[in-house]
Design a protein around this motif. Structure first.
Motif, PDB file in Angstrom:
ATOM      1  N   ASP A  67      77.051  64.981  50.561  1.00 28.54           N
ATOM      2  CA  ASP A  67      76.078  65.335  51.866  1.00 28.54           C
ATOM      3  C   ASP A  67      75.937  65.151  52.833  1.00 28.54           C
ATOM      4  OD1 ASP A  67      73.134  66.247  49.760  1.00 28.54           O
ATOM      5  OD2 ASP A  67      72.889  64.051  50.131  1.00 28.54           O
ATOM      6  N   ARG A  68      76.881  63.415  52.792  1.00 23.54           N
ATOM      7  CA  ARG A  68      77.532  63.078  54.200  1.00 23.54           C
ATOM      8  C   ARG A  68      78.686  64.679  54.532  1.00 23.54           C
ATOM      9  NH1 ARG A  68      77.571  58.390  56.941  1.00 23.54           N
ATOM     10  NH2 ARG A  68      78.989  59.673  58.665  1.00 23.54           N
ATOM     11  N   PHE A  69      79.382  64.737  53.655  1.00 26.47           N
ATOM     12  CA  PHE A  69      80.316  66.011  54.111  1.00 26.47           C
ATOM     13  C   PHE A  69      79.281  67.102  54.746  1.00 26.47           C
ATOM     14  CE2 PHE A  69      84.125  65.999  50.783  1.00 26.47           C
ATOM     15  CZ  PHE A  69      84.369  64.199  51.084  1.00 26.47           C
ATOM     16  N   ASP A  70      78.423  67.741  53.522  1.00 26.06           N
ATOM     17  CA  ASP A  70      77.166  69.040  54.796  1.00 26.06           C
ATOM     18  C   ASP A  70      77.206  68.523  56.143  1.00 26.06           C
ATOM     19  OD1 ASP A  70      77.800  70.299  52.180  1.00 26.06           O
ATOM     20  OD2 ASP A  70      75.866  69.176  51.066  1.00 26.06           O
ATOM     21  N   ALA A  71      76.307  67.577  56.484  1.00 24.93           N
ATOM     22  CA  ALA A  71      76.245  66.990  58.141  1.00 24.93           C
ATOM     23  C   ALA A  71      77.281  67.013  58.845  1.00 24.93           C
ATOM     24  CB  ALA A  71      75.127  65.547  57.630  1.00 24.93           C
ATOM     25  N   ALA A  72      78.567  66.485  58.607  1.00 25.58           N
ATOM     26  CA  ALA A  72      79.397  67.157  59.228  1.00 25.58           C
ATOM     27  C   ALA A  72      80.621  68.426  59.063  1.00 25.58           C
ATOM     28  CB  ALA A  72      80.875  65.692  58.368  1.00 25.58           C
ATOM     29  N   GLY A  73      80.027  69.599  58.736  1.00 27.76           N
ATOM     30  CA  GLY A  73      80.695  70.342  58.520  1.00 27.76           C
ATOM     31  C   GLY A  73      82.040  70.729  58.024  1.00 27.76           C
ATOM     32  N   LEU A  74      82.513  69.720  57.024  1.00 26.37           N
ATOM     33  CA  LEU A  74      83.460  69.701  55.817  1.00 26.37           C
ATOM     34  C   LEU A  74      82.826  70.285  54.761  1.00 26.37           C
ATOM     35  CD1 LEU A  74      84.183  65.411  56.424  1.00 26.37           C
ATOM     36  CD2 LEU A  74      84.764  68.037  57.609  1.00 26.37           C
ATOM     37  N   ILE A  75      84.263  70.650  53.832  1.00 25.11           N
ATOM     38  CA  ILE A  75      83.939  71.419  52.825  1.00 25.11           C
ATOM     39  C   ILE A  75      85.167  70.394  51.989  1.00 25.11           C
ATOM     40  CG2 ILE A  75      83.085  73.686  53.283  1.00 25.11           C
ATOM     41  CD1 ILE A  75      85.582  74.820  52.967  1.00 25.11           C
ATOM     42  N   THR A  76      84.598  70.695  50.567  1.00 17.45           N
ATOM     43  CA  THR A  76      86.286  70.162  49.589  1.00 17.45           C
ATOM     44  C   THR A  76      86.148  70.689  48.378  1.00 17.45           C
ATOM     45  OG1 THR A  76      86.424  68.563  48.389  1.00 17.45           O
ATOM     46  CG2 THR A  76      84.001  68.590  47.467  1.00 17.45           C
ATOM     47  N   GLU A  77      87.324  71.202  47.703  1.00 15.27           N
ATOM     48  CA  GLU A  77      87.122  71.730  46.373  1.00 15.27           C
ATOM     49  C   GLU A  77      86.657  71.510  45.392  1.00 15.27           C
ATOM     50  OE1 GLU A  77      91.952  70.868  45.941  1.00 15.27           O
ATOM     51  OE2 GLU A  77      92.719  72.531  47.338  1.00 15.27           O
ATOM     52  N   SER A  78      86.595  69.951  45.469  1.00 14.78           N
ATOM     53  CA  SER A  78      85.863  69.298  44.300  1.00 14.78           C
ATOM     54  C   SER A  78      85.152  67.740  44.555  1.00 14.78           C
ATOM     55  CB  SER A  78      86.562  68.913  43.419  1.00 14.78           C
ATOM     56  OG  SER A  78      88.415  68.270  43.503  1.00 14.78           O
ATOM     57  N   ALA A  79      85.017  67.786  43.803  1.00  8.93           N
ATOM     58  CA  ALA A  79      83.475  66.227  43.961  1.00  8.93           C
ATOM     59  C   ALA A  79      84.398  65.388  43.997  1.00  8.93           C
ATOM     60  CB  ALA A  79      82.278  65.667  43.308  1.00  8.93           C
ATOM     61  N   PRO A  80      84.318  63.734  45.170  1.00 12.42           N
ATOM     62  CA  PRO A  80      85.181  62.711  45.729  1.00 12.42           C
ATOM     63  C   PRO A  80      85.066  61.975  44.112  1.00 12.42           C
ATOM     64  CG  PRO A  80      82.618  62.987  46.069  1.00 12.42           C
ATOM     65  CD  PRO A  80      83.014  63.756  46.427  1.00 12.42           C
ATOM     66  N   ILE A  81      85.470  61.424  43.992  1.00 14.25           N
ATOM     67  CA  ILE A  81      86.402  60.293  42.970  1.00 14.25           C
ATOM     68  C   ILE A  81      85.332  58.668  43.368  1.00 14.25           C
ATOM     69  CG2 ILE A  81      88.019  58.395  41.479  1.00 14.25           C
ATOM     70  CD1 ILE A  81      89.306  60.599  41.811  1.00 14.25           C
ATOM     71  N   VAL A  82      84.140  58.636  42.432  1.00 11.01           N
ATOM     72  CA  VAL A  82      83.876  57.063  42.728  1.00 11.01           C
ATOM     73  C   VAL A  82      83.153  56.652  41.009  1.00 11.01           C
ATOM     74  CG1 VAL A  82      81.440  56.300  43.147  1.00 11.01           C
ATOM     75  CG2 VAL A  82      82.139  58.118  44.440  1.00 11.01           C
ATOM     76  N   GLY A  83      85.117  55.585  40.865  1.00  5.36           N
ATOM     77  CA  GLY A  83      85.154  54.824  40.406  1.00  5.36           C
ATOM     78  C   GLY A  83      84.759  53.690  40.154  1.00  5.36           C
ATOM     79  N   VAL A  84      83.642  53.247  38.818  1.00  8.93           N
ATOM     80  CA  VAL A  84      83.105  51.466  39.066  1.00  8.93           C
ATOM     81  C   VAL A  84      84.097  51.143  37.338  1.00  8.93           C
ATOM     82  CG1 VAL A  84      81.456  51.878  37.571  1.00  8.93           C
ATOM     83  CG2 VAL A  84      81.572  49.869  39.521  1.00  8.93           C
ATOM     84  N   ASN A  85      84.447  49.588  37.578  1.00 12.55           N
ATOM     85  CA  ASN A  85      85.312  49.839  36.823  1.00 12.55           C
ATOM     86  C   ASN A  85      86.317  49.601  36.032  1.00 12.55           C
ATOM     87  OD1 ASN A  85      83.790  46.291  38.171  1.00 12.55           O
ATOM     88  ND2 ASN A  85      82.101  47.109  36.246  1.00 12.55           N
ATOM     89  N   ALA A  86      86.236  50.024  35.089  1.00 10.95           N
ATOM     90  CA  ALA A  86      87.148  50.381  34.048  1.00 10.95           C
ATOM     91  C   ALA A  86      86.955  52.134  34.387  1.00 10.95           C
ATOM     92  CB  ALA A  86      87.092  50.586  33.108  1.00 10.95           C
ATOM     93  N   HIS A  87      86.375  52.278  35.225  1.00 10.69           N
ATOM     94  CA  HIS A  87      87.230  54.365  35.874  1.00 10.69           C
ATOM     95  C   HIS A  87      87.223  54.058  36.574  1.00 10.69           C
ATOM     96  CE1 HIS A  87      82.679  55.161  34.094  1.00 10.69           C
ATOM     97  NE2 HIS A  87      83.361  55.263  33.083  1.00 10.69           N
ATOM     98  N   SER A  88      87.607  53.028  37.698  1.00  3.46           N
ATOM     99  CA  SER A  88      88.408  52.991  38.739  1.00  3.46           C
ATOM    100  C   SER A  88      90.406  52.611  38.471  1.00  3.46           C
ATOM    101  CB  SER A  88      88.202  51.692  39.492  1.00  3.46           C
ATOM    102  OG  SER A  88      88.725  50.152  38.736  1.00  3.46           O
ATOM    103  N   ALA A  89      90.469  52.505  37.095  1.00  2.00           N
ATOM    104  CA  ALA A  89      91.936  52.532  36.105  1.00  2.00           C
ATOM    105  C   ALA A  89      91.557  53.667  35.446  1.00  2.00           C
ATOM    106  CB  ALA A  89      91.725  51.596  34.796  1.00  2.00           C
TER     107      ALA A  89
END
Length: 398
Positions: free
Chosen positions: A196-218
């Motif tokens: 949503d912040r990307f949209d507000a800033a006029g940015l686009i992306t090829e794929s969604a960001p990584i948000v990883g907690v605990n084991a997912h950060s590995a």
């Protein structure tokens, strides 16, 4: 586009001792050729077409009679073919009109050593060989003509990276506020907040960001979704990696990664691992900044500088990817990668290009830490774009 740079290409061919640079296009086989020839996004490249810039003289085009105008926007003499027999004959005349064995650069990499450049299929290589051509990798030409940024693109990249730094800090702040208030929040909610912040800033992306907690950060390429997401709770470890570019044509990506603890302080082990990753990142940056532009710097050397720090600390087996990648209109661009692990990238870093430096240490099932900065190279020197690199783990609770 290549049409505006023919004299510069011919000068580069002269310097490299090459007779030409050949582009072989069929459907979406070669993003580099599609981009340079101005065919990117074209829906009807359904027949094989070819473009050749010779070291001297007029460029040449070879197209199918069903799509005769495919390369009309480019300068040069045009020939055409219809049948498969005519194709083979026409290709021989196209490659070596005066006979002989021309040395041609092509999107080819010996033994697939640089996958981003290794786009020419073996069958077409066989045809070119039969036509008398000696193929040479276009890797250096690609970096010079497909990976460099204009001053306007550099300025856009800087602005985008400033946005990303503000957004990642806002995302961590959002998590901290939810934890302090006892409100439920999960990885996917944070991912949606960033988009949503990307949209507000006029940015686009090829794929969604990584948000990883605990084991997912590995998991270096983990991405949450509505169906697969984990809650973020007090005491957790959190990694956020985000990348985006301006919506304007020719926008250049920025790509950063920060880490935080959902607590008042990290554990001793978390602090130790972050310090090692940070020092590895800084060692790679120090190599680049101390040598460029007065001394050649190669992609593999930058990887070595970071990897040596992690190996000497005893965690080499947990650093499972290259140190960095080329950045361009795609997040992973066609220029030199900071890599001596997945590939041995011997390409020299060039002015007006950019790349990431992002070493990491990952403990499967536990946690992982990555610290990522972007580096832009101008004629004058190297710079870290977007803001001050992360120096210590963020603490989301007091």
């Amino acid at each position: 586009m290549l049409s505006d740079r023919i004299p510069a290409v011919q000068k580069a061919l002269e310097e490299a001792g090459l007779d030409g640079w050949i582009f072989c296009v069929f459907q979406q086989n070669d993003p580099i050729s599609l981009d340079l020839l101005g065919l990117g996004g074209h829906a009807l490249v359904t027949r094989r077409c070819y473009y050749l810039v010779p070291r001297r003289g007029e460029p040449r085009k070879l197209v199918h009679k069903l799509e005769p105008a495919m390369l009309d926007h480019l300068p040069g003499h045009k020939a055409s073919y219809l049948t498969w027999k005519e194709h083979a004959e026409a290709l021989t005349a196209f490659v070596a009109p005066d006979g002989g064995s021309p040395r041609l650069a092509a999107q080819y990499s010996p033994s697939g050593g640089i996958p981003t450049v290794s786009r020419l299929d073996l069958g077409t290589a066989d045809l070119l060989d039969a036509a008398g051509a000696e193929l040479v990798s276009s890797a250096d030409l690609v970096q010079r003509f497909a990976a460099t940024w204009s001053p306007e693109q550099l300025a856009g990249h800087r602005r985008t990276n400033e946005h990303l730094h503000a957004i990642v800090h806002d995302a961590f702040r959002r998590v901290g506020e939810a934890l302090a208030a006892g409100t439920e929040i999960d990885e996917y909610a944070v991912q949606r907040f960033i988009l949503d912040r990307f949209d507000a800033a006029g940015l686009i992306t090829e794929s969604a960001p990584i948000v990883g907690v605990n084991a997912h950060s590995a998991d270096p390429h983990y991405q949450p979704s509505a169906e697969q997401t984990s809650p973020i709770r007090r005491g957790d470890f959190l990694l956020i990696d985000l990348w985006a570019k301006d919506q304007a044509p020719g926008g250049i990506y920025a790509d950063i990664c920060w880490c935080a603890v959902c607590d008042a302080a990290p554990t001793d082990r978390q602090a130790e691992i972050f310090a090692i990753v940070r020092d590895a990142r800084d060692a790679a940056w120090e190599l680049v900044s101390s040598r460029y532009p007065n001394e050649a710097v190669h992609g593999y050397e930058v990887d070595d500088a970071a990897r040596n720090v992690i190996q000497e600390a005893g965690y080499g087996e947990y650093f499972i990817h290259r140190t960095g990648h080329s950045i361009h209109v795609s997040d992973h661009g066609p220029g030199a990668n900071m890599d001596n692990l997945e590939t041995h990238d011997t390409r020299t870093l060039m002015p007006m290009t950019g790349f990431s430096i992002e070493p990491g240490i990952y403990f499967p099932g536990d946690f992982g830490i990555r610290s990522e900065i972007d580096v832009a190279l101008t004629e004058e020197g190297a710079e870290i774009t977007g803001g001050e690199p992360q120096r210590e783990l963020l603490r989301l609770l007091s």
